[in-house]
Design an enzyme around this catalytic site. Structure first.
Site, PDB file in Angstrom:
ATOM      1  N   ASP A   1      19.387 -24.022  48.858  1.00 24.06           N
ATOM      2  CA  ASP A   1      19.789 -23.838  47.463  1.00 24.06           C
ATOM      3  C   ASP A   1      20.117 -22.375  47.196  1.00 24.06           C
ATOM      4  OD1 ASP A   1      17.318 -22.591  47.007  1.00 24.06           O
ATOM      5  OD2 ASP A   1      16.387 -24.472  46.390  1.00 24.06           O
TER       6      ASP A   1
ATOM      7  N   LYS B   1      25.806 -24.061  45.187  1.00 24.60           N
ATOM      8  CA  LYS B   1      26.937 -23.186  44.936  1.00 24.60           C
ATOM      9  C   LYS B   1      27.362 -23.266  43.470  1.00 24.60           C
ATOM     10  CE  LYS B   1      30.458 -21.298  47.627  1.00 24.60           C
ATOM     11  NZ  LYS B   1      30.299 -20.961  48.995  1.00 24.60           N
TER      12      LYS B   1
ATOM     13  N   ASP C   1       8.229 -22.427  47.092  1.00 23.63           N
ATOM     14  CA  ASP C   1       7.557 -23.584  47.665  1.00 23.63           C
ATOM     15  C   ASP C   1       8.322 -24.825  47.239  1.00 23.63           C
ATOM     16  OD1 ASP C   1       4.691 -24.582  48.797  1.00 23.63           O
ATOM     17  OD2 ASP C   1       5.489 -25.939  47.276  1.00 23.63           O
TER      18      ASP C   1
ATOM     19  N   THR D   1       5.301 -19.493  46.695  1.00 19.64           N
ATOM     20  CA  THR D   1       6.014 -19.715  45.442  1.00 19.64           C
ATOM     21  C   THR D   1       6.211 -18.396  44.686  1.00 19.64           C
ATOM     22  OG1 THR D   1       6.079 -21.101  43.484  1.00 19.64           O
ATOM     23  CG2 THR D   1       3.913 -20.209  44.102  1.00 19.64           C
ATOM     24  N   ALA D   2       7.214 -18.400  43.803  1.00 22.77           N
ATOM     25  CA  ALA D   2       7.563 -17.180  43.069  1.00 22.77           C
ATOM     26  C   ALA D   2       6.368 -16.610  42.298  1.00 22.77           C
ATOM     27  CB  ALA D   2       8.718 -17.461  42.117  1.00 22.77           C
TER      28      ALA D   2
ATOM     29  N   MET E   1      11.980 -20.294  35.418  1.00 28.81           N
ATOM     30  CA  MET E   1      13.221 -20.584  34.684  1.00 28.81           C
ATOM     31  C   MET E   1      13.057 -20.262  33.202  1.00 28.81           C
ATOM     32  SD  MET E   1      14.185 -24.131  36.639  1.00 28.81           S
ATOM     33  CE  MET E   1      12.495 -24.688  36.832  1.00 28.81           C
TER      34      MET E   1
END
Ligand code: SAH
Length: 464
Positions: free
Chosen positions: A249, A271, A304, A332-333, A384
């Site tokens: 991704d 994309k 993750d 993970t972030a 997000m």
């Protein structure tokens, strides 16, 4: 396009050239690469032409050309470097039905000779319709440097092996075999032991591919971590090493992709920019399609794969196709983000729980248990959350959050471009806007960077 490039069959065919000077020599050097029967008409030929004649490489006739000299010729070169003589000889050749090229006279030529990069049987022809010979030469030089000298030999050996490769089914399987031959096994064997080594390596390579054919396809859902390739797990590296296909991704960094097996096909499923990104259904179908052909597929997801990654939809699709899979967790972030600000996600006497929340879901801004999140000491990592920051701020304040509650935003966590914005619930939306972040960013509610924590001023700070 005023000239259409074609490759003319010259094996055993007649090519005639009139001329014995420099222009003739330049053309002859190219023509001698072919398997044509060459005849040269020249009253006073250069020594090299004499030598070629003596060596049986061409036939030299030591006089000016006459009618009848170009019978059955496919191509004719007028290379006397004299307008009147060129016009005379080319008229003779034209009458005999040959295609005519007059050196340095584009106007009266029926064809032109391109610049050639010769890796026979691989030949690259470069033409500029006479507009920019300098450009043609530059492109030629570039390709000469780029294409290994052994390419032609590899192609010749490969051609002889084509029949044997028919044991592999047409399409991807054969393409994979050939791409591994031309870009991996072939050049390696050539370096190690020349043509003989290449000839020996081919059957072994085919054997591996035939065996692979019987292998079951498999999907590994692999966490790529937050971006720094050193934050990949060893298992992730192993999976990338063994991958036939990597479907990744948008969050996966080029540095991580660099670690995929060289022969693997990389597919960017995230994309954006040129039209809409792939739909989840399309991604599911893509994963299944590749694994169904027996490929080892790595579905590479940022951070993750089990965190806000729509993993379950992909697993369901793979399961429904009866294909095996496993998950390789990643960092993970949120983990990379707290590391960047020097904080813990949980801390005794401050927070015994931490929430991973998303700023938006399929329906738009995501609703959360705002009353709980607004409590003092609560810690949440918002994924997000850039676009929804004003909404989140509004909800928190509405539910009684302290305006001075620390908020840290970490953009590009773990990457060289990492940035940190330290702010508060009262100012988070405007500070985020002012910071104008364009990379992925994680918002921590209830955490200040350790360095800033001490200071009373909680105004915006950025740390490079
Ligand atoms: N599975 C991923 C999250 C996917 S959702 C993970 O575990 O990290 C995408 C969001 O993750 C981004 O909008 C951003 O909020 C966050 N994110 C991913 N990588 C990040 C990074 N390097 N730095 C900051 N945030 C990141």
């Amino acid at each position: 396009m005023k000239h259409f490039p074609i490759f003319v069959a010259l094996e055993g065919r007649r090519v005639v050239l009139s001329g014995g000077g420099d222009a003739a020599l330049a053309k002859l050097r190219l023509l001698l690469k072919t398997e044509a029967h060459l005849t040269v008409f020249a009253p006073s030929p250069a020594q090299e032409i004499e030598d070629w004649h003596a060596a049986g490489k061409l036939r030299l006739v030591r006089r000016a050309m006459e009618p009848g000299d170009t019978t059955c010729a496919v191509l004719f070169y007028a290379a006397d470097e004299d307008d009147a003589e060129d016009a005379r000889t080319s008229a003779i050749a034209r009458a005999d039905g040959a295609l005519v090229n007059i050196v340095d006279n584009l106007q009266d030529s029926a064809f032109i000779t391109p610049a050639i990069v010769d890796r026979d049987p691989v030949t690259v022809a470069i033409g500029t319709e006479g507009a920019a010979p300098v450009l043609a030469r530059a492109i030629k030089a570039d390709l000469e440097a780029r294409l290994p000298a052994t390419l032609g030999t590899l192609a010749r050996i490969g051609k002889a092996f084509r029949k044997a490769v028919e044991v592999l089914p047409m399409g991807r399987k054969r393409r994979d075999f050939w791409s591994e031959y031309y870009f991996g096994t072939g050049p390696r064997a050539m370096d190690e032991g020349g043509e003989e080594a290449v000839n020996n390596a081919l059957p072994a390579l085919l054997d591996t591919h035939v065996k692979a054919e019987e292998r079951q396809g498999h999907v590994a859902f692999v966490g790529a971590g937050p971006g720094d390739p050193e934050l990949l797990t060893l298992k992730a590296r192993k999976a990338l090493d063994a991958a036939d296909v990597v479907i990744h991704d948008r969050l996966v960094t080029p540095e991580v992709l660099e670690l995929a097996r060289r022969e693997a096909t990389l597919i960017d499923a995230g994309k954006t920019g040129f039209g809409p990104s792939m739909s989840q259904e399309e991604i599911n179908a893509l994963i299944v399609e590749h694994a169904a052909t027996g490929a080892q597929v790595v579905r590479l997801k940022g951070g993750d794969p089990t965190v806000f990654g729509r993993l379950d939809e992909e697993i369901d699709a793979v399961d429904a196709a009866g294909i095996g899979w496993h998950i390789v967790p990643g960092i993970t972030a949120a983990s990379a983000g707290v590391a960047a600000i020097g904080q813990s996600l949980t801390k005794r006497q401050r927070n015994a729980a931490v929430r991973f929340v998303t700023g938006h879901d399929m329906k738009g801004y995501a609703e959360q248990d705002w009353a709980a999140l607004a409590q003092p000491g609560e810690v949440a990592a918002i994924y997000m959350g850039k676009k929804s920051s004003r909404f989140i701020q509004g909800r928190l304040l509405m539910h009684g959050a302290d305006r001075a509650t620390p908020v840290s935003i970490v953009e590009n966590a773990s990457r060289p471009e990492q940035r940190i914005v330290a702010t508060t619930v009262a100012r988070m939306a405007q500070d985020l806007e002012a910071a104008d972040l364009d990379g992925p960013a994680l918002t921590f509610i209830g955490l200040a960077p350790r360095a800033a924590e001490a200071s009373l001023s909680l105004s915006t700070q950025e740390f490079a």
